[in-house]
Scaffold this motif. Structure first.
Motif, PDB file in Angstrom:
ATOM      1  N   GLU B 118      11.086 -30.438 -33.429  1.00  0.00           N
ATOM      2  CA  GLU B 118      11.611 -29.254 -33.106  1.00  0.00           C
ATOM      3  C   GLU B 118      11.165 -28.798 -31.414  1.00  0.00           C
ATOM      4  O   GLU B 118      10.424 -29.349 -30.757  1.00  0.00           O
ATOM      5  CB  GLU B 118      10.351 -28.066 -33.611  1.00  0.00           C
ATOM      6  CG  GLU B 118      10.526 -27.998 -35.060  1.00  0.00           C
ATOM      7  CD  GLU B 118      12.030 -27.599 -35.554  1.00  0.00           C
ATOM      8  OE1 GLU B 118      12.375 -26.701 -34.952  1.00  0.00           O
ATOM      9  OE2 GLU B 118      12.145 -27.727 -36.744  1.00  0.00           O
ATOM     10  N   ALA B 155       6.123 -16.930 -35.159  1.00  0.00           N
ATOM     11  CA  ALA B 155       7.269 -17.681 -35.651  1.00  0.00           C
ATOM     12  C   ALA B 155       6.744 -19.393 -35.601  1.00  0.00           C
ATOM     13  O   ALA B 155       7.407 -19.971 -36.494  1.00  0.00           O
ATOM     14  CB  ALA B 155       8.308 -17.368 -34.924  1.00  0.00           C
ATOM     15  N   VAL B 156       6.228 -19.647 -34.284  1.00  0.00           N
ATOM     16  CA  VAL B 156       6.126 -20.897 -34.144  1.00  0.00           C
ATOM     17  C   VAL B 156       5.263 -21.602 -35.393  1.00  0.00           C
ATOM     18  O   VAL B 156       5.490 -22.814 -35.759  1.00  0.00           O
ATOM     19  CB  VAL B 156       5.473 -21.350 -32.705  1.00  0.00           C
ATOM     20  CG1 VAL B 156       5.185 -22.804 -32.425  1.00  0.00           C
ATOM     21  CG2 VAL B 156       6.529 -20.948 -31.854  1.00  0.00           C
ATOM     22  N   GLN B 158       4.677 -20.492 -38.262  1.00  0.00           N
ATOM     23  CA  GLN B 158       5.394 -20.395 -39.413  1.00  0.00           C
ATOM     24  C   GLN B 158       6.011 -21.820 -39.559  1.00  0.00           C
ATOM     25  O   GLN B 158       6.137 -22.608 -40.488  1.00  0.00           O
ATOM     26  CB  GLN B 158       6.444 -19.294 -39.598  1.00  0.00           C
ATOM     27  CG  GLN B 158       5.546 -17.833 -39.838  1.00  0.00           C
ATOM     28  CD  GLN B 158       5.071 -17.771 -41.357  1.00  0.00           C
ATOM     29  OE1 GLN B 158       5.919 -17.879 -42.021  1.00  0.00           O
ATOM     30  NE2 GLN B 158       3.708 -17.476 -41.591  1.00  0.00           N
ATOM     31  N   LYS B 159       6.888 -21.845 -38.527  1.00  0.00           N
ATOM     32  CA  LYS B 159       7.822 -23.105 -38.642  1.00  0.00           C
ATOM     33  C   LYS B 159       7.335 -24.340 -38.674  1.00  0.00           C
ATOM     34  O   LYS B 159       7.674 -25.300 -39.404  1.00  0.00           O
ATOM     35  CB  LYS B 159       8.953 -22.996 -37.160  1.00  0.00           C
ATOM     36  CG  LYS B 159      10.097 -23.744 -37.409  1.00  0.00           C
ATOM     37  CD  LYS B 159      10.934 -23.407 -36.157  1.00  0.00           C
ATOM     38  CE  LYS B 159      12.424 -23.899 -36.354  1.00  0.00           C
ATOM     39  NZ  LYS B 159      13.329 -23.663 -35.463  1.00  0.00           N
ATOM     40  N   GLN B 190       7.677 -16.709 -30.350  1.00  0.00           N
ATOM     41  CA  GLN B 190       8.178 -17.845 -30.417  1.00  0.00           C
ATOM     42  C   GLN B 190       7.704 -18.848 -29.366  1.00  0.00           C
ATOM     43  O   GLN B 190       8.305 -19.959 -29.017  1.00  0.00           O
ATOM     44  CB  GLN B 190       9.817 -17.690 -29.753  1.00  0.00           C
ATOM     45  CG  GLN B 190      10.697 -16.605 -30.474  1.00  0.00           C
ATOM     46  CD  GLN B 190      11.183 -16.847 -31.856  1.00  0.00           C
ATOM     47  OE1 GLN B 190      11.231 -18.098 -32.205  1.00  0.00           O
ATOM     48  NE2 GLN B 190      11.249 -15.911 -32.750  1.00  0.00           N
TER      49      GLN B 190
END
Lengths: 235, 385
Positions: B118, B155-156, B158-159, B190
């Protein structure tokens, strides 16, 4: 030259379109040291005459000269100064200030003079002694009798050592005995050289005056000296 | 015996009248004091909240190609290729004329890093200032305390499946996740957030920053002025104000001030009328007394001075009591107007102003009665027996 000169004094009041002639051409001279009584019926103009002499009321015509000063040529502020320096007023209703003590009432004419407070107090004290009220200096007017209030008023008129005292019915609200005391006091002051002009309609006090002006309808009807009066009685 | 002693004796004797005068004027002054001190306490409160709310000036590199959106605001390019701001230049910001109004300068460096497969945005921040400025950040775990720690955006996390205490490798270096941000709904979700020196080194941007957020607190001076001032000490960068926040804040403050002024004006006017009517009544009642003063040789100016002296004494007292009452009222009202505890500001200047205001209003309101008194005809006055 006389101390006080009235020349051709006229005073007309206009009220509700009715013209009232209070004085209708008075000319008279008063010497220094005199005790002059101004008498006459109500409405004869005696109080108006006193007010004009006191610089309180502008004449419609004529002039008043005191000690060479033409009063109504002065502006109103200068006339106030004149009253302060030349006159002592004694009113019928005493006109003491109710919230000031006897001593403070006596000091009133000195309030706007630049004299040290201690000197003012001394002057007031000495003049209160003179009228026999030294022991009542700290009392308020309502704690004094009518005669005492009148004495305070006389002391107030004297404190500035004015050349002329103007008294408007000073015995008007006093009983006979007290009236006599007040007249005796004024008489003593006059003997000491004080010039006094007094308005009254009390005939009993006439004997104290050395000159009486009788007013009628705004004119001097009679001008009687004490000596003449005595002669008239003897005659 | 002086004019003053006559004035004070009269006031002492007419206690109820004096009390009424003092009360009338005092209510007026107290209202003004309450509204002014409430308004300044609330201003301070709003400023304090603004400090918590965050930055209102953005400094970005001047660039006319790439753009990046951050926090809903369009920034200049923050790509590796665009020009960067030199960190040493930031000291100049503190040299602007309005430097007192700068609450915080928070520089940050931004750049993309690869974690596994990522690409993630890494933001290096001045840790103390950033976490102080963004009070709304709610962190599960702890804020970054050293160069080997990172905070992950929602979000990070989570990802990448990150949790507090996890270790990750970024560009060959190992970091610990000290905390995870709760969802903010903004660009912050993010980000990976770490210390500025670490990020600069990692992104190969030593000595430069990508953007700077400035929190400027100034209720009197327009933020646009400060933007100009910063622009002049930092040529070659873009300085922009987050206008909306500032304008809203100024607007609400100004509305409150205008409202306060109107109310205070009306109450003061009523106070002045009370003084006027009472003094007029006092003069009428004292007609005879004034006649005696005039007959005894007081000039018109002496009579005027006497009346004005009395009203000044009353006004001084009303001013002092009005100030104390107003401050007391502020202390009582303030807790109902803010959720947080806000301190009432005991301002000596406000006290002096209140007394001066009472004096001016009292003297203006009694000027005409005093003039009337001085104009009284002494014979008329003496005749009113």
């Amino acid at each position: 030259m006389s101390f006080v000169q009235f020349s051709n004094l006229h005073k007309v009041y206009n009220s509700d379109a009715v013209e009232v002639k209070a004085l209708d051409g008075i000319s008279v001279e008063i010497e220094e040291g005199a005790f002059v009584g101004v008498m006459g019926p109500s409405g004869s103009g005696k109080s108006t005459m006193l007010s004009i002499l006191g610089g309180l009321c502008h004449p419609t015509e004529g002039a008043v000269v005191v000690d060479g000063i033409d009063l109504y040529q002065l502006n109103s502020e200068k006339r106030a100064d004149f009253r302060r320096e030349y006159l002592g007023f004694v009113f019928q209703a005493f006109n003491l200030i109710p919230y000031l003590t006897a001593e403070e009432n006596v000091m009133l004419p000195l309030a706007v003079k630049k004299i040290h407070s201690r000197q003012k107090k001394e002057m007031a004290h000495s003049v209160l002694q003179r009228v026999g009220l030294g022991h009542r200096a700290g009392h308020l007017p309502n704690q004094l009798s009518g005669g005492e209030q009148e004495r305070v008023a006389i002391a107030r008129a004297l404190v500035n050592e004015p050349p002329l005292i103007l008294a408007d019915e000073p015995t008007g609200s006093l009983d006979t005995g007290t009236s006599r005391e007040i007249m005796q006091l004024l008489s003593v002051l006059n003997k000491e050289g004080q010039t006094i002009v007094m308005v009254t309609h009390n005939d009993e006090v006439r004997s104290y005056f050395d000159r009486t002006l009788l007013l009628r309808d705004g004119l001097i009807a009679k001008d009687v000296c004490k000596r003449e009066e005595l002669y008239a009685r003897v005659g | 015996m002086k004019l003053e002693s006559i004035a004070f004796n009269n006031l002492r004797r007419r206690k109820s009248r004096m009390a009424f005068l003092v009360l009338g004027l005092m209510i007026g002054v107290a209202t003004v004091v309450t509204l002014v001190s409430l308004s300044s306490a609330l201003t301070a409160d709003i400023q304090h909240k603004m400090e918590n709310y965050g930055a209102n000036i953005l400094i970005t590199p001047r660039s006319d190609n790439l753009s990046l959106s951050y926090g809903g605001i369009t920034l200049g390019g923050v790509s590796v290729d665009s020009t960067e701001i030199q960190q040493v230049d930031l000291e100049k910001i503190m040299m602007i004329p309005n430097n007192r109004n700068i609450a915080a300068v928070a520089p940050k460096v931004l750049g993309a890093v690869e974690i596994g497969q990522e690409r993630v945005m890494l933001m290096g921040v001045d840790i103390d200032k950033e976490f102080h400025l963004k009070r709304w950040w709610s962190i599960d775990g702890l804020a970054v305390t050293n160069d080997r720690q990172l905070v992950a955006g929602y979000a990070v996390a989570q990802k990448l499946g990150l949790q507090v205490g996890n270790k990750i490798t970024v560009a060959g270096e190992e970091f610990q996740i000290s905390g995870v941000l709760a969802k903010t709904g903004s660009q912050d979700d993010q980000l990976l957030i770490g210390s500025l020196p670490m990020a600069q080194q990692l992104l190969n941007k030593n000595g430069t920053v990508s953007l700077v957020e400035v929190a400027a607190l100034c209720s009197e001076c327009p933020v646009t002025d400060m933007v100009k001032q910063i622009g002049s000490v930092l040529p070659g960068v873009e300085v922009s104000a987050i206008q909306q926040v500032v304008k809203t804040r100024m607007h609400s403050l100004e509305q409150f001030r205008t409202f306060s002024l109107v109310i205070a004006g009306v109450v003061l006017l009523i106070g002045a009328l009370v003084v006027f009517v009472t003094m007029m009544g006092a003069v009428n009642e004292r007609t005879r007394e004034i006649g005696i003063f005039r007959a005894l040789g007081f000039r018109r100016s002496h009579v005027m001075r006497l009346i004005l002296m009395e009203s000044s004494a009353v006004s001084l007292l009303a001013g002092l009591l009005g100030f104390l009452t107003g401050m007391g009222a502020t202390e009582a009202i303030l807790p109902f107007m803010t959720e947080q505890e806000v301190k009432t500001l005991w301002d000596p200047a406000l006290g002096a102003g209140a007394i001066l205001l009472a004096l001016v209003v009292g003297c203006i309101a009694s000027f005409y009665p005093a003039l009337q008194a001085s104009r009284l005809d002494p014979t008329e006055a003496l005749r009113s027996l």
